[in-house]
Motif scaffolding. Structure first.
Motif: not given
Length: 425
Positions: A409-412, A362-366, A414-422
């Motif tokens: 509170g961020a979306a992370v 969820g990213l808030g109410a909308n 991970v996996g399926g490739g190198a590193g972590i994206e946020q």
């Protein structure tokens, strides 16, 4: 085997014990850009960084401003006993925000001893975090309110969200997990034949007996859902294979295990925690109600007044206390009104989320974010609202990527490739 660094929750790391007698402390923040070296320089170009502390009630207090370019920011003297997350925003000349980052909670006095790195990224897009692990990931979760724990076979990896680095020399897992639950530095590894606890600090293991009312085989393969009070739920109905199940394994905030049950066995369902309501489970069955609600502390669920929904592989994201959005699994994106008492129908949202396996955030109410794989196995990140569906490009191609809700509170991703994206709004 013991970790090279002890796995600790944030509260122990930020203790002010041993600090100087003064009630004030000075500290420095280091701006971390990860793999996105142009985050501060590309157009539209920010001109000012604002550093603020966010207290436990989410009240914001500005601590410092710095013109760009800047890689370190002196906070000046601050009350050393104050506790807060450190938030950095990057502003354009007109005052609008194009960069954002936020640390875990720290005691400000600790910054007198050690410089704090804060990962800062462009809003509305994915960014690769610094010094992150690489490789395939079977399962991903969070641990001790500080770490991202990933597994591949019996190998586990931990990424420290406070120090922004990978911790190595973890003990091997005692079995190949189909589901994971964490409690402090302990991880509960579940497969079809049983469950074993592993202390990630000491390597000590213990075989666990299933609580009364179920078996570990009934929940193995289910996703773990976190509640706001610290409890966790392994929802067997969310697994992709192994047959329909109604069983839910609950780990209470005090570490006690128990079983609860849905009214309808499900397979490939999706689930989320709704503060003030409980655990919502949706889809995965052509019989029974479209979804069910397991209230906090309950052993059995209540049916939601919606028709059956056989969608399998969906993701579910919380919008507010009364609404969730469901996407993926080959069905239309739709908003579900949890407060509806009879004759209920879902409200369709425009656009398609072409994911056969999805997880929601969820990213808030909308708005909400969905992460998963298409029919060919390629991973995608999709942002949805009631008026728009938009793909958020990953920085590298991924297959089998997993979504983790960071304690910041961020979306992370991970996996399926190198590193972590946020991702941050």
């Amino acid at each position: 085997m013991v970790l090279l660094e002890r796995l600790l929750p944030v509260a122990l790391v930020v203790s002010a014990a041993g600090f100087a007698c003064s009630d004030k402390a000075s500290g420095t923040i280091r701006v971390e850009l990860g793999e996105e070296a142009d985050a501060l320089s590309r157009a539209p170009t920010p001109t000012t960084l604002v550093v603020a502390s966010v207290d436990l009630d989410r009240n914001v207090k500005e601590l410092a401003r710095s013109p760009l370019p800047a890689s370190r920011i002196d906070l000046g003297d601050q009350p050393k006993t104050d506790v807060g997350a450190i938030r950095i925003t990057g502003l354009l000349p007109d005052g609008s925000t194009v960069l954002r980052g936020e640390s875990l909670y720290v005691q400000l006095g600790a910054l007198e001893v050690a410089e704090l790195p804060v990962f800062v990224q462009r809003t509305g897009e994915l960014a690769r975090m610094p010094r992150a692990p690489s490789g395939d990931v079977s399962l991903a979760t969070t641990s001790a309110g500080r770490y991202v724990l990933t597994t591949q076979g019996t190998t586990a990896t931990i990424y420290d969200l406070l120090q922004l680095r990978t911790i190595t020399s973890l003990p091997q897992l005692p079995r190949t997990p189909k589901s994971l639950v964490t409690y402090g530095s302990t991880v509960l590894v579940v497969d079809d034949t049983g469950a074993t606890s592993l202390d990630l600090n000491t390597g000590a293991t213990a075989e666990l007996s299933a609580p009364q009312g179920g078996t570990f085989a009934e929940v193995a393969g289910g996703l773990t859902v976190f509640a706001n009070d610290g409890s966790q739920f392994v929802v067997g109905a969310t697994r992709r294979d192994g047959g329909p199940t109604a069983r839910i394994l609950r780990l209470a905030a005090d570490g006690n295990l128990s079983f609860a049950a849905l009214g309808t066995p499900r397979l490939g369902a999706c689930a989320s925690w709704i503060e003030g309501r409980g655990l919502v489970v949706w889809g995965g069955s052509s019989t029974g109600p479209g979804g069910e609600l397991l209230a906090a502390g309950a052993t059995g669920s209540a049916a939601l007044a919606h028709p059956a929904d056989a969608t399998a592989g969906c993701g579910l994201a919380t919008l507010d206390a009364n609404r969730v959005v469901v996407a993926g699994g080959g069905a239309k994106t739709r908003e579900i009104d949890l407060a509806c008492a009879g004759g209920c129908t879902a409200r369709e949202w425009p656009g398609d989320v072409p994911l056969v396996r999805a997880q929601g955030f969820g990213l808030g109410a909308n708005a909400a974010l969905f992460v998963g794989d298409d029919a060919a196995g390629a991973s995608h990140v999709v942002r949805v609202t009631a008026t728009e569906t938009r793909e958020i490009p990953t920085r590298i191609p991924r297959r089998g990527a997993k979504l983790v809700a960071s304690p910041t509170g961020a979306a992370v991703v991970v996996g399926g490739g190198a590193g972590i994206e946020q991702y941050l709004e």
